[in-house]
Design an enzyme around this catalytic site. Structure first.
Site, PDB file in Angstrom:
ATOM      1  N   GLU A   1      15.628   1.285 -35.808  1.00 35.26           N
ATOM      2  CA  GLU A   1      14.202   1.374 -35.449  1.00 35.26           C
ATOM      3  C   GLU A   1      13.726   2.829 -35.441  1.00 35.26           C
ATOM      4  OE1 GLU A   1      12.228  -1.016 -35.321  1.00 35.26           O
ATOM      5  OE2 GLU A   1      13.320  -2.824 -34.798  1.00 35.26           O
TER       6      GLU A   1
ATOM      7  N   THR B   1      18.957  -7.118 -40.245  1.00 39.00           N
ATOM      8  CA  THR B   1      19.424  -7.930 -39.131  1.00 39.00           C
ATOM      9  C   THR B   1      19.080  -9.389 -39.397  1.00 39.00           C
ATOM     10  OG1 THR B   1      19.133  -6.112 -37.574  1.00 39.00           O
ATOM     11  CG2 THR B   1      19.227  -8.312 -36.642  1.00 39.00           C
TER      12      THR B   1
ATOM     13  N   GLN C   1      33.370  10.899  -3.487  1.00 43.00           N
ATOM     14  CA  GLN C   1      32.075  11.486  -3.831  1.00 43.00           C
ATOM     15  C   GLN C   1      31.913  11.729  -5.322  1.00 43.00           C
ATOM     16  OE1 GLN C   1      30.787  15.691  -2.728  1.00 43.00           O
ATOM     17  NE2 GLN C   1      29.733  14.496  -1.159  1.00 43.00           N
TER      18      GLN C   1
ATOM     19  N   GLY D   1       8.221  -2.476 -32.174  1.00 37.89           N
ATOM     20  CA  GLY D   1       9.661  -2.689 -32.294  1.00 37.89           C
ATOM     21  C   GLY D   1      10.470  -1.670 -31.525  1.00 37.89           C
TER      22      GLY D   1
ATOM     23  N   TRP E   1      20.581  -3.021 -44.408  1.00 43.82           N
ATOM     24  CA  TRP E   1      20.623  -3.082 -42.944  1.00 43.82           C
ATOM     25  C   TRP E   1      19.690  -4.159 -42.382  1.00 43.82           C
ATOM     26  CZ3 TRP E   1      24.784  -0.597 -42.048  1.00 43.82           C
ATOM     27  CH2 TRP E   1      25.086   0.558 -42.767  1.00 43.82           C
TER      28      TRP E   1
ATOM     29  N   SER F   1      14.124  -1.000 -44.818  1.00 39.85           N
ATOM     30  CA  SER F   1      15.014   0.074 -45.272  1.00 39.85           C
ATOM     31  C   SER F   1      15.693  -0.260 -46.594  1.00 39.85           C
ATOM     32  CB  SER F   1      16.090   0.352 -44.227  1.00 39.85           C
ATOM     33  OG  SER F   1      15.538   0.876 -43.050  1.00 39.85           O
TER      34      SER F   1
END
Length: 396
Positions: A364, A160, A280, A243, A158, A128
Site C-alpha cells: 500500500e 492479494t 523494571q 487503503g 503482488w 503494481s
C-alpha cells in the site's frame, strides 16, 4: 488485554462485539494451521460477508453496512488482532470495491455490488507491475478497444487473493499519456486468457495468497470499465488513501495481538521468584509497546474521522500508515524479546507476528513513499481544518 474504545453508536458497539465473537469462534481455531500449511481460508471471507462485515463503509442499498470509517477500521483491527492475513484480505477486498462505489454507474452498482459486499464474491486489486511498484504511471499492461470490448494484455504483480478472487479491479493503459492514459476495469475471474502464476513464497502472511496475474488477450466488456477512459490512475490513487487506513488498522490489530501475548507471558513466567513483568527493565519495554499501540490507534482513528467528516485526509492517511506499520514492526520485535528464546520458536505466535509486520511497511505504498507524500504536503502548506464531532458516543 481489553481495549477501551469510543464509538459513535450502540450499533457500532454491537458490531465490534460481533466481530470479537466471530474472531474467537471462526478465526482463532484456524489461524495456526492455515498459516503453517499456507492454506488460503476462502470460507472465512464468506462467513465475514454473511455477517455483514465485508461492506461496512458502503451504502445499505447495495448490501453495505453504512458505517463510518472509524467504525469499519476498528472492526478491521479486531479481526487483525486474531488473524492479520484475514484483516489484510478484508482491507484489499474493500479497496477492490472502492472504484465501483465511487465511479460506477447506478446500473453497474445495482448489478455488481450486492454480491461483492455480501461475501459471495471476493475481490483483488491489480495495480503494481514488476517494474512499476512505487511508480504506477509506468505500467505497461494495455487495454485496447475492440468494438464493444477492451482487450487486456500484460501482467500484474503482488496481487492479494491472486488465483482465488472472483473479480479483479485492474488498472491498464488505454493511451500513451503517462497520467491520463490509464483506465480502470472490473475483470471476472473466469475470463478467458486470465491466469495466475504460482503464488509467491513469502516471509509472512503465508495463508494469504499473493500471485502475479497474467492477462493474455482478455476480453472485457466496455460496461466493465469504471469511470471515464483515462481516469484510472486518479481512481487508483483515491482508493489508496482509504487503503492505507485499512493497512494502518491491520497493523494496529497485529501490534495489539503481539502486546496481548507478550503481556500474558510476562505475567506467568517467573524469574528470581517473581513474574518477569515485575522486573523494571521488562516492565518498561511493555510500557513502550503499549504506548506504541495506542499512538498508532489514535492516529489511524484521527485520519478516519477526517475522512468521515469530508475533510482532506491524504496526508493523515500516510502518517497513520507510516506510524502504525513502523510501530507494529517494533512492537512485534519487542514481543519476541519479551518471550526470550521461546519467542524465537514456532511454539509461540510472536515470531509469526514479527514476520507479518515487515510487509506492512512495504505494501500500500512503502513507508519511504509515505514520507514523500507527507513531505510534499508540508511543502505545499495548507490550512488547519476543524470539524464538529458527534456529541453521543458509546464505550465498546
Amino acid at each position: 488485554m481489553p481495549v477501551q474504545r469510543l464509538v459513535p453508536t450502540q450499533e457500532a458497539a454491537d458490531l465490534l462485539e460481533l466481530t470479537r465473537d466471530i474472531a474467537r469462534a471462526e478465526l482463532a481455531p484456524r489461524v495456526v494451521a492455515a498459516e503453517a500449511d499456507e492454506v488460503f481460508p476462502r470460507e472465512v471471507f464468506a462467513t465475514l460477508g454473511r455477517a455483514g462485515l465485508l461492506g461496512l463503509p458502503y451504502a445499505e442499498e447495495f448490501g453495505g453496512g453504512a458505517q463510518p470509517y472509524e467504525v469499519y477500521l476498528q472492526v478491521l483491527e479486531e479481526i487483525s488482532r486474531v488473524w492479520a492475513g484475514v484483516g489484510v484480505g478484508v482491507s484489499v477486498h474493500g479497496l477492490s470495491c472502492f472504484g465501483l462505489v465511487t465511479q460506477g454507474t447506478d446500473e453497474q452498482k445495482q448489478r455488481l455490488l450486492p454480491g461483492m459486499l455480501g461475501g459471495e464474491q471476493l475481490g483483488a486489486y491489480c495495480l503494481s507491475e514488476s517494474h512499476a511498484g512505487s511508480d504506477p504511471a509506468a505500467m505497461r499492461t494495455t487495454a485496447v478497444r475492440d468494438g464493444g470490448d477492451y482487450v487486456l494484455t500484460g501482467e500484474k504483480a503482488w496481487v492479494t487473493h491472486g488465483g482465488h478472487a472472483d473479480f479483479y479491479k485492474v488498472m491498464a493503459r488505454t493511451s500513451d499519456h503517462r497520467s491520463r492514459g490509464i483506465s480502470c476495469f472490473l475483470v471476472p475471474a473466469d475470463s478467458e486468457g486470465l491466469s495466475a502464476a504460482p503464488p509467491e513464497r513469502k516471509m509472512g502472511l503465508t495463508a494469504q495468497a499473493t500471485a502475479t496475474m497474467r492477462f493474455e488477450g482478455v476480453r472485457v466488456p466496455a460496461d466493465r470499465r469504471l469511470g471515464e477512459e483515462g481516469m484510472g490512475l486518479p481512481i487508483a490513487l483515491a482508493g489508496l488513501d482509504a487503503g492505507r487506513l485499512g493497512i494502518a488498522a491491520v497493523a494496529v490489530g497485529l501490534a495489539q495481538g503481539a502486546l496481548d501475548d507478550a503481556l500474558a507471558y510476562a505475567k506467568e513466567r517467573e524469574t528470581f521468584g517473581v513474574p518477569i513483568i515485575e522486573h523494571q527493565g521488562l516492565g518498561f519495554l511493555l510500557a513502550d509497546m503499549a504506548a506504541a499501540v495506542e499512538t498508532a490507534r489514535a492516529m489511524t482513528l484521527h485520519a478516519a474521522r477526517l475522512k468521515d467528516a469530508g475533510l482532506p485526509y491524504s496526508q493523515q492517511a500516510s502518517i497513520a500508515k507510516l506510524v502504525a506499520t513502523d510501530n507494529a514492526m517494533k512492537v512485534t520485535t519487542d514481543a519476541v524479546q519479551v518471550l526470550g528464546g521461546a519467542g524465537y520458536t514456532r511454539d509461540f505466535p510472536v515470531e509469526r507476528y514479527m514476520r507479518e509486520a515487515k510487509v506492512m511497511q512495504i505494501f500500500e505504498g512503502t513507508n519511504q513513499i509515505q514520507r514523500l507524500v507527507i513531505s510534499r504536503a508540508l511543502a505545499k502548506g495548507g490550512a488547519v481544518t476543524t470539524a464538529v464531532a458527534p456529541a453521543e458516543f458509546a464505550l465498546a
